[in-house]
Write an enzyme that holds these catalytic residues in place. Structure first.
Site, PDB file in Angstrom:
ATOM      1  N   CYS A  11       0.830  -1.302  -0.162  1.00 47.91           N
ATOM      2  CA  CYS A  11      -0.064  -0.169  -0.039  1.00 47.91           C
ATOM      3  C   CYS A  11       0.777   1.281  -0.145  1.00 47.91           C
ATOM      4  O   CYS A  11       2.065   1.483   0.476  1.00 47.91           O
ATOM      5  CB  CYS A  11      -0.715   0.090   1.330  1.00 47.91           C
ATOM      6  SG  CYS A  11      -2.037  -1.303   1.481  1.00 47.91           S
ATOM      7  N   GLY A  39       0.977   0.009  -5.145  1.00 44.75           N
ATOM      8  CA  GLY A  39      -0.192  -0.829  -5.208  1.00 44.75           C
ATOM      9  C   GLY A  39      -1.238  -0.458  -6.255  1.00 44.75           C
ATOM     10  O   GLY A  39      -1.360   0.656  -6.595  1.00 44.75           O
ATOM     11  N   ASN A 113      -0.975   1.560   5.545  1.00 44.64           N
ATOM     12  CA  ASN A 113       0.164   0.992   5.221  1.00 44.64           C
ATOM     13  C   ASN A 113       1.085   0.040   6.203  1.00 44.64           C
ATOM     14  O   ASN A 113       1.488   0.651   6.840  1.00 44.64           O
ATOM     15  CB  ASN A 113       1.133   1.998   4.445  1.00 44.64           C
ATOM     16  CG  ASN A 113       2.271   1.395   3.761  1.00 44.64           C
ATOM     17  OD1 ASN A 113       3.303   2.246   3.531  1.00 44.64           O
ATOM     18  ND2 ASN A 113       2.249   0.196   3.211  1.00 44.64           N
ATOM     19  N   GLY A 114       1.057  -1.187   5.825  1.00 39.99           N
ATOM     20  CA  GLY A 114       1.694  -2.072   6.928  1.00 39.99           C
ATOM     21  C   GLY A 114       0.684  -3.379   6.957  1.00 39.99           C
ATOM     22  O   GLY A 114       0.053  -3.891   6.492  1.00 39.99           O
ATOM     23  N   TYR A 253      14.225  -1.543  -3.502  1.00 34.61           N
ATOM     24  CA  TYR A 253      13.259  -2.057  -4.593  1.00 34.61           C
ATOM     25  C   TYR A 253      11.880  -0.924  -4.354  1.00 34.61           C
ATOM     26  O   TYR A 253      11.662  -0.661  -5.573  1.00 34.61           O
ATOM     27  CB  TYR A 253      12.855  -3.323  -4.803  1.00 34.61           C
ATOM     28  CG  TYR A 253      11.852  -3.747  -5.511  1.00 34.61           C
ATOM     29  CD1 TYR A 253      11.807  -3.557  -6.972  1.00 34.61           C
ATOM     30  CD2 TYR A 253      10.750  -4.614  -5.045  1.00 34.61           C
ATOM     31  CE1 TYR A 253      10.846  -3.829  -7.768  1.00 34.61           C
ATOM     32  CE2 TYR A 253       9.560  -4.901  -5.989  1.00 34.61           C
ATOM     33  CZ  TYR A 253       9.800  -4.633  -7.161  1.00 34.61           C
ATOM     34  OH  TYR A 253       8.622  -4.913  -8.108  1.00 34.61           O
ATOM     35  N   CYS A 394       8.070 -11.926   5.131  1.00 34.44           N
ATOM     36  CA  CYS A 394       7.855 -10.835   5.815  1.00 34.44           C
ATOM     37  C   CYS A 394       6.599 -10.495   6.401  1.00 34.44           C
ATOM     38  O   CYS A 394       5.422 -10.897   5.850  1.00 34.44           O
ATOM     39  CB  CYS A 394       8.088  -9.340   4.811  1.00 34.44           C
ATOM     40  SG  CYS A 394       7.649  -7.966   5.367  1.00 34.44           S
ATOM     41  N   CYS A 444      15.466  -2.992   9.132  1.00 34.78           N
ATOM     42  CA  CYS A 444      15.018  -4.203   9.224  1.00 34.78           C
ATOM     43  C   CYS A 444      15.440  -5.012   7.993  1.00 34.78           C
ATOM     44  O   CYS A 444      15.385  -4.705   6.920  1.00 34.78           O
ATOM     45  CB  CYS A 444      13.434  -4.442   9.319  1.00 34.78           C
ATOM     46  SG  CYS A 444      12.921  -5.933   8.977  1.00 34.78           S
TER      47      CYS A 444
HETATM   48 FE1  SF4 Z   1       9.839  -7.339   5.492  1.00 34.34          FE
HETATM   49 FE2  SF4 Z   1      11.871  -6.253   6.963  1.00 34.34          FE
HETATM   50 FE3  SF4 Z   1      12.118  -7.644   4.544  1.00 34.34          FE
HETATM   51 FE4  SF4 Z   1      11.118  -5.000   4.668  1.00 34.34          FE
HETATM   52  S1  SF4 Z   1      13.001  -5.702   5.380  1.00 34.34           S
HETATM   53  S2  SF4 Z   1      10.363  -6.736   3.442  1.00 34.34           S
HETATM   54  S3  SF4 Z   1      10.071  -4.953   6.568  1.00 34.34           S
HETATM   55  S4  SF4 Z   1      11.215  -8.418   6.333  1.00 34.34           S
END
Ligand code: SF4
Length: 461
Positions: A11, A39, A113-114, A253, A394, A444
């Site tokens: 999103c 999206g 978004n999330g 990306y 993810c 992350c």
């Molecule tokens: Fe998901 Fe973390 Fe990978 Fe981003 S870096 S796609 S938040 S697991």
């Protein structure tokens, strides 16, 4: 449903508050048009007019669903918008956003978004209490929680709800005569606040703010709640203790290269990723560097500059072809990729080529690209990925295929090279990726290293 051969974003969100009445849906159109890459399955807007929220959304691209607002003059003070992609629950219009309800707190509209990690627990709790759900979306839970809470003021009600949810979320909300922007304490997804001529604008990426000529903006910080109303802009923090976990895939990306996200210029970071890849290839003998357009363009430029090898446009993308999906037969898959990417034969013939793309999911599309290039006469293909190897799902708003489907869980780079008929394959190692991001510890990397901060259905680790 056909599956995309890329990690897929769910999103993008937007919001506007203007002291003077302006044509809000018209402006939302341009904001969402700039966020279309986040999206492509549904689009929608909600705006407040004469104390009533009007909401319109449908399946399709922004240009199809919302072009009606280019012809209308609807004056309003507040509006929010959303673009969405979904795989789970399918492309149902009920799941399109913004979501809009009338409850004991009045009318509320929300765009998200999330991904709320403890959604299943909350849904069960609400369901046991008799709640009726109209969507399968985790966003609806937030509306139920707002309706259920006893707090009287907007800020108190929002804070109460935020204390119950965890995971990744950037929200824009119309609540009373307020535009509210919220970001989760870990800052997984980006959200920006801009200002121009008395209008305050929120958007997932700064490229959307650019589309309205807004150059004054700031990041809404992790754990921050921004309320914009006739009194002005009020900022508060519901949680400042979260470990920052910005999604590194936004840099690799998802985000547009002309955007700023997490206070990083995406273009510059991608170029540095490409340069880091080139440093792993000190001895490479190649005639040119090409990209898999558009996603590999900037990293390929960075690679070429660092390696001192010319960058060429070896593949031309047909912009009218849609997303690459994994179609049921090899022939159909190949046709889809060939429709989208066409090689420049005279450029490629007899040449040793470095091909740069952002990531490798199943390897299906990469195999077809190598075949296209070899059919065009390329002598050697060295496939380079500006991300580390994808190993894990993810839980924070990105669709990544299952463990079994991810090619890096069953093959090493040499085996992948053999499978896709490339001469060599290399990924950017996670430690090299971290070197090109200035505050690398704030990101992350869970889809690469499995270190998820939250798991679905569970409490924090
Ligand atoms: Fe998901 Fe973390 Fe990978 Fe981003 S870096 S796609 S938040 S697991």
């Amino acid at each position: 449903m056909d599956k995309a051969d890329k990690p897929v974003h769910h999103c993008g969100v937007a919001g506007i508050f203007s002291k003077e009445p302006i044509n809000i849906p018209h402006k939302l159109f341009y904001l969402l048009f700039a966020l279309q890459h986040r999206g492509q399955e549904s689009a929608g807007v909600a705006y407040l007019k004469s104390n009533q929220i009007y909401c319109y959304k449908d399946l399709g691209l922004v240009s199809k669903v919302l072009s009606r607002y280019l012809r209308k003059n609807i004056t309003s003070h507040i509006g929010i918008g959303h673009v969405r992609y979904s795989t789970h629950g399918g492309s149902k219009v009920e799941n399109a956003q913004p979501l809009h309800v009338t409850c004991n707190k009045g009318e509320i509209a929300i765009a998200h978004n999330g991904n709320i990690s403890n959604a299943d627990e909350i849904r069960k709790e609400l369901s046991d209490e008799g709640a009726i759900f109209q969507t399968t979306s985790d966003t609806e839970l937030v509306l139920h929680l707002i309706s259920k809470c006893k707090e009287k003021t907007v800020t108190d009600a929002i804070n109460r709800v935020l204390s119950k949810i965890e995971g990744a979320f950037s929200f824009t909300i119309i609540y009373g005569e307020n535009l509210i922007g919220i970001r989760d304490p870990n800052g997984y997804r980006p959200l920006y606040l801009g200002e121009k001529e008395g209008s305050f604008v929120m958007a997932s990426e700064t490229c959307a703010l650019d589309s309205l000529g807004i150059s004054q903006y700031r990041e809404i910080k992790p754990g921050e709640v921004v309320v914009v109303n006739k009194e002005g802009v009020h900022s508060s923090f519901f949680n400042q203790t979260g470990k920052k976990q910005h999604c590194v895939f936004e840099m690799i990306y998802f985000a547009r290269p002309d955007s700023e996200v997490f206070n990083h210029n995406v273009y510059e970071v991608r170029k540095r990723m490409g340069a880091a890849l080139a440093r792993l290839d000190k001895d490479i003998q190649a005639d040119m560097v090409i990209s898999v357009p558009e996603s590999g363009n900037v990293a390929a430029l960075g690679y070429a500059k660092e390696a001192g090898i010319p960058f060429e446009m070896g593949l031309t993308r047909n912009f009218y072809a849609g997303r690459s999906f994994i179609l049921p037969t090899t022939e159909k898959r190949e046709m889809a990729v060939r429709t989208k990417l066409n090689p420049n034969r005279s450029l490629l013939k007899g040449k040793k080529i470095v091909v740069v793309d952002d990531s490798l999911v199943r390897g299906t599309t990469a195999g077809i690209i190598v075949r296209i290039l070899k059919d065009a006469g390329a002598k050697e293909i060295h496939f380079r990925l500006s991300s580390p190897e994808l190993h894990f799902p993810c839980y924070y708003g990105i669709d990544i295929p299952t463990y079994e489907e991810l090619i890096s869980n069953s093959k090493n780079p040499q085996e992948i090279a053999k499978m896709i008929h490339a001469d060599t394959v290399k990924f950017l190692p996670i430690e090299e990726l971290q070197k090109v991001i200035s505050n690398a510890n704030d990101f992350c990397y869970a889809c690469f290293n499995g270190k998820h901060l939250y798991h679905p259905h569970s409490n924090k680790e």
